[in-house]
Design a protein around this motif. Structure first.
Motif, PDB file in Angstrom:
ATOM      1  N   ASP A 106     -30.031  21.768  39.196  1.00  0.00           N
ATOM      2  CA  ASP A 106     -30.469  21.214  37.909  1.00  0.00           C
ATOM      3  C   ASP A 106     -30.254  22.187  36.758  1.00  0.00           C
ATOM      4  OD1 ASP A 106     -31.318  18.861  39.107  1.00  0.00           O
ATOM      5  OD2 ASP A 106     -33.341  19.631  39.463  1.00  0.00           O
ATOM      6  N   MET A 107     -29.775  23.387  37.062  1.00  0.00           N
ATOM      7  CA  MET A 107     -29.646  24.410  36.043  1.00  0.00           C
ATOM      8  C   MET A 107     -28.448  24.150  35.129  1.00  0.00           C
ATOM      9  SD  MET A 107     -32.207  26.367  36.633  1.00  0.00           S
ATOM     10  CE  MET A 107     -32.991  24.801  37.070  1.00  0.00           C
ATOM     11  N   LEU A 108     -28.615  24.511  33.864  1.00  0.00           N
ATOM     12  CA  LEU A 108     -27.517  24.417  32.906  1.00  0.00           C
ATOM     13  C   LEU A 108     -26.405  25.389  33.289  1.00  0.00           C
ATOM     14  CD1 LEU A 108     -29.711  24.163  29.693  1.00  0.00           C
ATOM     15  CD2 LEU A 108     -28.166  22.388  30.559  1.00  0.00           C
ATOM     16  N   PRO A 109     -25.177  25.159  32.809  1.00  0.00           N
ATOM     17  CA  PRO A 109     -24.046  25.989  33.240  1.00  0.00           C
ATOM     18  C   PRO A 109     -24.256  27.488  33.056  1.00  0.00           C
ATOM     19  CG  PRO A 109     -23.235  24.028  32.125  1.00  0.00           C
ATOM     20  CD  PRO A 109     -24.734  24.017  31.984  1.00  0.00           C
ATOM     21  N   TRP A 110     -24.853  27.898  31.929  1.00  0.00           N
ATOM     22  CA  TRP A 110     -25.043  29.332  31.723  1.00  0.00           C
ATOM     23  C   TRP A 110     -25.986  29.928  32.761  1.00  0.00           C
ATOM     24  CZ3 TRP A 110     -30.174  30.163  30.787  1.00  0.00           C
ATOM     25  CH2 TRP A 110     -30.902  29.180  30.110  1.00  0.00           C
ATOM     26  N   ALA A 111     -26.947  29.146  33.226  1.00  0.00           N
ATOM     27  CA  ALA A 111     -27.870  29.633  34.259  1.00  0.00           C
ATOM     28  C   ALA A 111     -27.191  29.663  35.622  1.00  0.00           C
ATOM     29  CB  ALA A 111     -29.114  28.759  34.303  1.00  0.00           C
ATOM     30  N   GLN A 112     -26.372  28.672  35.902  1.00  0.00           N
ATOM     31  CA  GLN A 112     -25.640  28.678  37.166  1.00  0.00           C
ATOM     32  C   GLN A 112     -24.663  29.849  37.225  1.00  0.00           C
ATOM     33  OE1 GLN A 112     -24.044  24.989  38.574  1.00  0.00           O
ATOM     34  NE2 GLN A 112     -25.740  23.766  37.800  1.00  0.00           N
ATOM     35  N   ASN A 113     -24.036  30.151  36.085  1.00  0.00           N
ATOM     36  CA  ASN A 113     -23.124  31.290  36.025  1.00  0.00           C
ATOM     37  C   ASN A 113     -23.879  32.595  36.268  1.00  0.00           C
ATOM     38  OD1 ASN A 113     -20.519  32.602  35.338  1.00  0.00           O
ATOM     39  ND2 ASN A 113     -21.655  33.321  33.545  1.00  0.00           N
ATOM     40  N   PHE A 114     -25.068  32.708  35.673  1.00  0.00           N
ATOM     41  CA  PHE A 114     -25.873  33.921  35.856  1.00  0.00           C
ATOM     42  C   PHE A 114     -26.271  34.074  37.326  1.00  0.00           C
ATOM     43  CE2 PHE A 114     -29.950  36.124  36.088  1.00  0.00           C
ATOM     44  CZ  PHE A 114     -29.660  37.285  35.387  1.00  0.00           C
ATOM     45  N   PHE A 115     -26.661  32.970  37.965  1.00  0.00           N
ATOM     46  CA  PHE A 115     -27.042  33.004  39.374  1.00  0.00           C
ATOM     47  C   PHE A 115     -25.876  33.505  40.230  1.00  0.00           C
ATOM     48  CE2 PHE A 115     -27.628  30.929  43.552  1.00  0.00           C
ATOM     49  CZ  PHE A 115     -28.889  31.417  43.880  1.00  0.00           C
ATOM     50  N   ALA A 116     -24.678  33.046  39.900  1.00  0.00           N
ATOM     51  CA  ALA A 116     -23.496  33.481  40.647  1.00  0.00           C
ATOM     52  C   ALA A 116     -23.225  34.963  40.434  1.00  0.00           C
ATOM     53  CB  ALA A 116     -22.279  32.651  40.230  1.00  0.00           C
ATOM     54  N   ILE A 117     -23.331  35.431  39.184  1.00  0.00           N
ATOM     55  CA  ILE A 117     -23.111  36.848  38.878  1.00  0.00           C
ATOM     56  C   ILE A 117     -24.088  37.723  39.649  1.00  0.00           C
ATOM     57  CG2 ILE A 117     -23.306  38.600  37.057  1.00  0.00           C
ATOM     58  CD1 ILE A 117     -22.227  36.522  35.100  1.00  0.00           C
ATOM     59  N   SER A 118     -25.319  37.234  39.819  1.00  0.00           N
ATOM     60  CA  SER A 118     -26.362  38.027  40.485  1.00  0.00           C
ATOM     61  C   SER A 118     -26.191  38.063  41.998  1.00  0.00           C
ATOM     62  CB  SER A 118     -27.741  37.448  40.163  1.00  0.00           C
ATOM     63  OG  SER A 118     -28.010  36.290  40.928  1.00  0.00           O
ATOM     64  N   GLY A 119     -25.228  37.323  42.512  1.00  0.00           N
ATOM     65  CA  GLY A 119     -25.068  37.244  43.954  1.00  0.00           C
ATOM     66  C   GLY A 119     -26.191  36.471  44.617  1.00  0.00           C
ATOM     67  N   GLY A 120     -26.789  35.536  43.871  1.00  0.00           N
ATOM     68  CA  GLY A 120     -27.867  34.728  44.413  1.00  0.00           C
ATOM     69  C   GLY A 120     -29.200  35.437  44.475  1.00  0.00           C
ATOM     70  N   ARG A 121     -29.326  36.568  43.764  1.00  0.00           N
ATOM     71  CA  ARG A 121     -30.574  37.337  43.795  1.00  0.00           C
ATOM     72  C   ARG A 121     -31.495  37.041  42.620  1.00  0.00           C
ATOM     73  NH1 ARG A 121     -26.696  40.811  45.944  1.00  0.00           N
ATOM     74  NH2 ARG A 121     -27.289  41.793  47.938  1.00  0.00           N
ATOM     75  N   SER A 122     -30.966  36.472  41.541  1.00  0.00           N
ATOM     76  CA  SER A 122     -31.768  36.202  40.348  1.00  0.00           C
ATOM     77  C   SER A 122     -31.368  34.855  39.765  1.00  0.00           C
ATOM     78  CB  SER A 122     -31.566  37.291  39.282  1.00  0.00           C
ATOM     79  OG  SER A 122     -31.949  38.561  39.770  1.00  0.00           O
ATOM     80  N   ALA A 123     -32.369  34.086  39.343  1.00  0.00           N
ATOM     81  CA  ALA A 123     -32.117  32.780  38.739  1.00  0.00           C
ATOM     82  C   ALA A 123     -32.504  32.808  37.272  1.00  0.00           C
ATOM     83  CB  ALA A 123     -32.913  31.696  39.473  1.00  0.00           C
ATOM     84  N   GLY A 124     -31.640  32.249  36.419  1.00  0.00           N
ATOM     85  CA  GLY A 124     -31.942  32.188  34.991  1.00  0.00           C
ATOM     86  C   GLY A 124     -33.004  31.139  34.703  1.00  0.00           C
ATOM     87  N   ILE A 125     -34.021  31.498  33.920  1.00  0.00           N
ATOM     88  CA  ILE A 125     -35.095  30.553  33.605  1.00  0.00           C
ATOM     89  C   ILE A 125     -35.139  30.169  32.127  1.00  0.00           C
ATOM     90  CG2 ILE A 125     -36.598  31.029  35.564  1.00  0.00           C
ATOM     91  CD1 ILE A 125     -38.091  33.053  33.865  1.00  0.00           C
ATOM     92  N   TYR A 126     -34.555  30.981  31.258  1.00  0.00           N
ATOM     93  CA  TYR A 126     -34.516  30.632  29.835  1.00  0.00           C
ATOM     94  C   TYR A 126     -33.436  31.456  29.146  1.00  0.00           C
ATOM     95  CZ  TYR A 126     -37.265  34.945  29.278  1.00  0.00           C
ATOM     96  OH  TYR A 126     -37.703  36.253  29.339  1.00  0.00           O
ATOM     97  N   ALA A 127     -33.087  31.028  27.928  1.00  0.00           N
ATOM     98  CA  ALA A 127     -32.132  31.766  27.108  1.00  0.00           C
ATOM     99  C   ALA A 127     -32.698  31.918  25.709  1.00  0.00           C
ATOM    100  CB  ALA A 127     -30.786  31.052  27.052  1.00  0.00           C
ATOM    101  N   GLY A 128     -32.289  32.986  25.050  1.00  0.00           N
ATOM    102  CA  GLY A 128     -32.751  33.214  23.688  1.00  0.00           C
ATOM    103  C   GLY A 128     -31.797  34.102  22.924  1.00  0.00           C
ATOM    104  N   ALA A 129     -31.564  33.772  21.660  1.00  0.00           N
ATOM    105  CA  ALA A 129     -30.638  34.525  20.821  1.00  0.00           C
ATOM    106  C   ALA A 129     -31.342  35.688  20.129  1.00  0.00           C
ATOM    107  CB  ALA A 129     -30.016  33.610  19.765  1.00  0.00           C
TER     108      ALA A 129
END
Length: 340
Positions: A106-129
């Motif tokens: 259900d994660m937005l693309p930027w969060a899915q990309n972050f999860f992949a970069i982390s090697g599945g160790r961290s999940a993105g929960i929010y974004a902020g500029a």
């Protein structure tokens, strides 16, 4: 001599009751977001799961330091919130437990990309500029020009009237450092920070502290994430929020399970809840304005529209690596902090 404030350091905010005779909490969480959100999330998860939580609020750098120090005998189960670069660093040091959350799809693309970069160790929960905000009343009283760009902040007109975080402890401030390097190139970024340093009245431990100080009129300008400034503006403070004209960086806040967590199944339940629309809705309920990562979560009404902000293509993999982070912090300490 510019000091580093004790805001958010030295005294941890315990958000669970501690009375003699009570059983030990079934889950221990270090929280890297605003204290109000820590409390709201704790209450919501406990009500949903029936699992008692001991939650402590700390700055991101302090959390990373604690997890490193306790790597052989961890006392923490979950690291929730705070800028993703430090989560990535912890993951690269094998301090985090891989886990695929129930709501990862259900994660937005930027969060899915972050999860992949982390090697599945961290999940993105929010974004902020990232950005800055100034106190409009104080600006008018001082008869100063309104800043609109990063480079404006180096103007002598703002001497001693800007507050920023310390990148050694504040994830927000390290995001600022990494943003400037990506915008201007490293050497030019450090020349700018040297000029900006003359205008800094104080480097704070917590990243949201500068904009809170600007809101109260303790300083004119606070460098912080824009959603933190929105929260202060919604509270009635006379802030003008600026997305710098040159462009800016952003954070992805993350949640991670600490390797060797004593309450692993409860930790997984917490991460799953943190990624649900209900769990992410605790941010808005606590007056926070980050953009949630779950596509089905409701956007807080005051959340900045990051699609309208000129953003750098933030390189999380590079600036989340231990080597790059350590190198940049050493240069900051030698060339900027050492001149105070």
């Amino acid at each position: 001599m510019k000091g580093i404030t004790a805001i958010g350091a030295g005294v941890a905010l315990w958000l669970c009751a501690a009375t003699s005779g009570m059983t030990a909490p079934a889950l221990t969480v270090l929280c890297g977001v605003d204290e109000a959100w820590c409390a709201t999330m704790k209450a919501a998860f406990e009500a949903k799961s029936g699992i008692e939580v001991a939650m402590t609020r700390k700055s991101n750098g302090d959390i990373l330091t604690q997890i490193r120090a306790e790597k052989d005998t961890p006392t923490v189960d979950v690291w929730w919130g705070g800028t993703g670069d430090t989560h990535l660093q912890a993951g690269s040091e094998n301090l985090l437990e891989p886990y695929r959350p129930a709501h990862e799809r259900d994660m937005l693309p930027w969060a899915q990309n972050f999860f992949a970069i982390s090697g599945g160790r961290s999940a993105g929960i929010y974004a902020g500029a990232l950005g800055f905000a100034y106190n409009a009343d104080l600006l008018h009283t001082l008869k100063l020009p309104a800043p609109t760009c990063w480079k404006d902040l180096a103007d002598n007109a703002y001497r001693g009237r800007i507050r920023s975080g310390n990148p050694n402890s504040s994830g927000t401030a390290f995001t600022t450092l990494a943003t400037l390097v990506q915008l201007f190139g490293e050497d030019e970024a450090f020349r700018f920070m040297g000029a900006l340093n003359r205008n800094i009245d104080q480097y704070t431990t917590a990243g949201s502290a500068p904009v809170k100080a600007a809101a109260r009129g303790e300083t004119l300008i606070g460098i912080s994430f824009m959603h933190d400034a929105v929260t202060q503006k919604q509270a009635g403070f006379p802030l003008v929020i600026v997305a710098p004209c040159e462009g800016t960086g952003y954070e992805i806040g993350a949640v991670s399970i600490v390797k060797g967590a004593r309450h692993l199944e409860n930790a997984k339940s917490f991460v799953d809840f943190a990624l649900t629309p209900e769990g992410q809705g605790t941010g808005a309920a606590a007056g926070q304005n980050q953009v949630p990562s779950n596509a089905r979560a409701e956007l807080p009404p005051g959340a900045p529209d990051i699609s309208l902000i000129k953003m750098v293509d933030f390189d999380f993999a590079t600036f989340g690596s231990p080597e790059e982070r350590s190198r940049l912090l050493k240069r900051f300490d030698a060339e900027i902090a050492a001149t105070n």
